[in-house]
Scaffold this motif. Structure first.
Motif, mmCIF file in Angstrom:
data_model
loop_
_atom_site.group_PDB
_atom_site.id
_atom_site.type_symbol
_atom_site.label_atom_id
_atom_site.label_comp_id
_atom_site.label_asym_id
_atom_site.label_seq_id
_atom_site.Cartn_x
_atom_site.Cartn_y
_atom_site.Cartn_z
ATOM 1 N N VAL A 1 0.840 -1.206 0.000
ATOM 2 C CA VAL A 1 0.000 0.000 0.000
ATOM 3 C C VAL A 1 0.871 1.250 0.000
ATOM 4 C CG1 VAL A 1 -1.646 1.377 1.345
ATOM 5 C CG2 VAL A 1 -2.005 -1.087 1.090
ATOM 6 N N ALA A 2 1.934 1.248 0.791
ATOM 7 C CA ALA A 2 2.829 2.406 0.868
ATOM 8 C C ALA A 2 3.495 2.672 -0.478
ATOM 9 C CB ALA A 2 3.890 2.179 1.948
ATOM 10 N N LYS A 3 4.013 1.637 -1.121
ATOM 11 C CA LYS A 3 4.744 1.862 -2.372
ATOM 12 C C LYS A 3 3.818 2.232 -3.527
ATOM 13 C CE LYS A 3 6.459 -2.426 -2.863
ATOM 14 N NZ LYS A 3 7.112 -3.615 -3.505
ATOM 15 N N PHE A 4 2.583 1.694 -3.506
ATOM 16 C CA PHE A 4 1.640 2.045 -4.567
ATOM 17 C C PHE A 4 1.128 3.476 -4.369
ATOM 18 C CE2 PHE A 4 -2.330 1.831 -7.060
ATOM 19 C CZ PHE A 4 -1.807 1.346 -8.256
ATOM 20 N N SER A 5 0.898 3.853 -3.115
ATOM 21 C CA SER A 5 0.486 5.226 -2.818
ATOM 22 C C SER A 5 1.587 6.209 -3.213
ATOM 23 C CB SER A 5 0.172 5.380 -1.328
ATOM 24 O OG SER A 5 -0.878 4.517 -0.934
ATOM 25 N N ALA A 6 2.831 5.858 -2.906
ATOM 26 C CA ALA A 6 3.962 6.711 -3.263
ATOM 27 C C ALA A 6 4.072 6.869 -4.776
ATOM 28 C CB ALA A 6 5.256 6.136 -2.692
ATOM 29 N N PHE A 7 3.791 5.799 -5.486
ATOM 30 C CA PHE A 7 3.822 5.826 -6.960
ATOM 31 C C PHE A 7 2.746 6.768 -7.500
ATOM 32 C CE2 PHE A 7 2.207 4.022 -11.001
ATOM 33 C CZ PHE A 7 3.350 4.146 -11.775
ATOM 34 N N GLU A 8 1.532 6.640 -6.945
ATOM 35 C CA GLU A 8 0.411 7.459 -7.403
ATOM 36 C C GLU A 8 0.637 8.942 -7.096
ATOM 37 O OE1 GLU A 8 -3.426 5.703 -8.109
ATOM 38 O OE2 GLU A 8 -1.695 5.336 -9.406
ATOM 39 N N LEU A 9 1.286 9.215 -5.953
ATOM 40 C CA LEU A 9 1.510 10.598 -5.529
ATOM 41 C C LEU A 9 2.873 11.142 -5.972
ATOM 42 C CD1 LEU A 9 0.194 10.257 -1.858
ATOM 43 C CD2 LEU A 9 -0.987 11.376 -3.763
ATOM 44 N N ASN A 10 3.692 10.259 -6.552
ATOM 45 C CA ASN A 10 5.059 10.605 -6.966
ATOM 46 C C ASN A 10 5.885 11.124 -5.785
ATOM 47 O OD1 ASN A 10 7.196 10.789 -8.770
ATOM 48 N ND2 ASN A 10 6.713 12.893 -9.336
ATOM 49 N N LYS A 11 5.852 10.365 -4.687
ATOM 50 C CA LYS A 11 6.624 10.685 -3.490
ATOM 51 C C LYS A 11 7.727 9.647 -3.292
ATOM 52 C CE LYS A 11 4.005 14.187 -2.374
ATOM 53 N NZ LYS A 11 4.515 15.569 -2.498
ATOM 54 N N ARG A 12 8.733 9.983 -2.503
ATOM 55 C CA ARG A 12 9.796 9.024 -2.181
ATOM 56 C C ARG A 12 9.223 7.943 -1.284
ATOM 57 N NH1 ARG A 12 14.610 12.202 -2.476
ATOM 58 N NH2 ARG A 12 15.922 10.337 -2.432
ATOM 59 N N PHE A 13 9.740 6.729 -1.430
ATOM 60 C CA PHE A 13 9.260 5.582 -0.662
ATOM 61 C C PHE A 13 10.430 4.885 0.021
ATOM 62 C CE2 PHE A 13 8.758 0.847 -1.057
ATOM 63 C CZ PHE A 13 7.968 0.681 0.063
ATOM 64 N N VAL A 14 10.255 4.569 1.297
ATOM 65 C CA VAL A 14 11.269 3.838 2.062
ATOM 66 C C VAL A 14 10.642 2.555 2.581
ATOM 67 C CG1 VAL A 14 12.792 3.847 4.072
ATOM 68 C CG2 VAL A 14 12.503 5.936 2.714
ATOM 69 N N SER A 15 11.308 1.435 2.331
ATOM 70 C CA SER A 15 10.807 0.124 2.739
ATOM 71 C C SER A 15 11.481 -0.320 4.039
ATOM 72 C CB SER A 15 11.091 -0.898 1.630
ATOM 73 O OG SER A 15 10.699 -2.191 2.018
ATOM 74 N N ILE A 16 10.648 -0.565 5.065
ATOM 75 C CA ILE A 16 11.168 -1.042 6.359
ATOM 76 C C ILE A 16 10.384 -2.308 6.729
ATOM 77 C CG2 ILE A 16 11.676 -0.453 8.762
ATOM 78 C CD1 ILE A 16 11.561 2.499 7.985
#
Length: 347
Positions: free
Chosen positions: A98-113
């Motif tokens: 959900v975090a990475k798809f939201s980041a993609f849609e919003l064009n924001k940086r994404f960090v995976s923890i």
């Protein structure tokens, strides 16, 4: 062979080690990441992990229950309202997807923890989001950074760790299917990328010999295998190196039996059967999964025999554009039953 444009999306930095979650502020400074930060996490993620992050960086927190479009929209609205600049996925597969798809849609940086090494989505620029019309992975944001704290990951339930091994072993079949599609359909095939995915699978097989004796070392080996698998997908620009007929079987069971086993458990069993069809080392794969206590039968999965057989007969329809050993027509009921019986999945 015509060389078309090929775009490779990879993480900027990968941090792996014991207790490194406490250094998240240093890592963010190093990468030039500035807030506002938004943590997307699951309701079952241990509060201690989130609180350790909040001790180091100020962040808003939102919980998600499922990896579906409704939750994605909820996160997107929250992120817009709070003007979030970086989205952190903290948890298992659902929160990270959900975090990475939201980041993609919003064009924001994404960090995976990640908090559990249960699948290779911790690295890949793809997310499995329900509600998009297909039970497959969609293009998402590649992580700017991955923070893999071995202390956190090794304290995950053993079942989730075993699921990660099952998911990674599946690359043995995925690469075979990819090569077959290249040979018969002229599909793009990357030798280096395929080799990287196979290396991940070999590490996962080695992990089954180590993890019962040295959990932390075994988990580190698994995490590195999951990361390299995700990198292979980023290099290929698709999930091809990591997802073949074994994943099609898993997705088919998930459609027919939604409240069933973990995804990685299904992939592990699918790998046994698809390796059998390919004529490769299915017995070795089965022994490796037995060694760690992962399920290798329908009974151990908690799935009725007829669901296993039905899933085998419809797996080829899940992604008709993706050619695998199952071909265009798939397996007949009799053939599917034979495969499941000969590999001991059903008795």
């Amino acid at each position: 062979m015509e060389m078309r444009e090929h775009i490779i999306s990879l993480p900027e930095r990968i941090f792996i080690g014991n207790g490194i979650i406490s250094r998240i502020d240093e890592y963010f400074s190093e990468l030039g990441l500035t807030g506002p930060f938004l943590i997307v996490t699951g309701s079952n993620v241990r509060r201690l992990i989130v609180s350790k992050i909040l001790d180091k960086i100020p962040a808003d927190v939102i919980e998600v229950q499922e990896a579906n479009l409704d939750e994605v929209r909820k996160v997107e609205e929250f992120a817009k309202k709070h003007e979030s600049n970086v989205i952190l996925g903290v948890g298992g597969g659902k929160a990270i997807d959900v975090a990475k798809f939201s980041a993609f849609e919003l064009n924001k940086r994404f960090v995976s923890i990640p908090t559990a090494p249960s699948h290779d989505g911790i690295t890949s620029p793809f997310a499995a989001i329900k509600g998009l019309g297909k039970p497959i992975s969609m293009k998402a944001k590649e992580p700017t950074a991955i923070i893999a704290d071995i202390d956190v990951l090794s304290s995950a339930p053993r079942r989730l760790i075993n699921a990660g091994i099952g998911d990674t072993v599946g690359k043995i079949v995925a690469v075979r299917d990819w090569r077959l599609a290249a040979k018969l359909r002229g599909e793009y095939y990357g030798d280096y990328t395929a080799s990287l995915a196979l290396l991940s699978a070999r590490h996962a097989l080695n992990c089954t010999k180590i993890i019962n004796k040295d959990l932390k070392y075994g988990v580190r080996l698994l995490v590195e295998a999951l990361i390299s698998s995700g990198v292979a997908m980023g290099m290929a620009g698709s999930t091809r190196p990591a997802s073949g007929s074994e994943h099609l079987f898993a997705h088919a069971v998930e459609m027919l039996y939604p409240e069933g086993p973990l995804h990685g458990e299904l992939v592990g069993v699918g790998t046994i059967m698809m390796a059998y069809i390919h004529g490769i080392k299915w017995k070795e794969i089965r022994k490796a999964l037995i060694r760690i206590g992962a399920p290798v039968t329908a009974k151990q999965l908690g799935v009725p025999d007829e669901i296993i057989i039905k899933a085998l007969t419809i797996a080829h329809t899940i992604r008709p554009e993706r050619y695998t050993i199952l071909g265009d027509r798939g397996l007949t009921w009799a053939s599917a039953e034979k495969v499941a019986r000969n590999t001991g999945v059903i008795t």
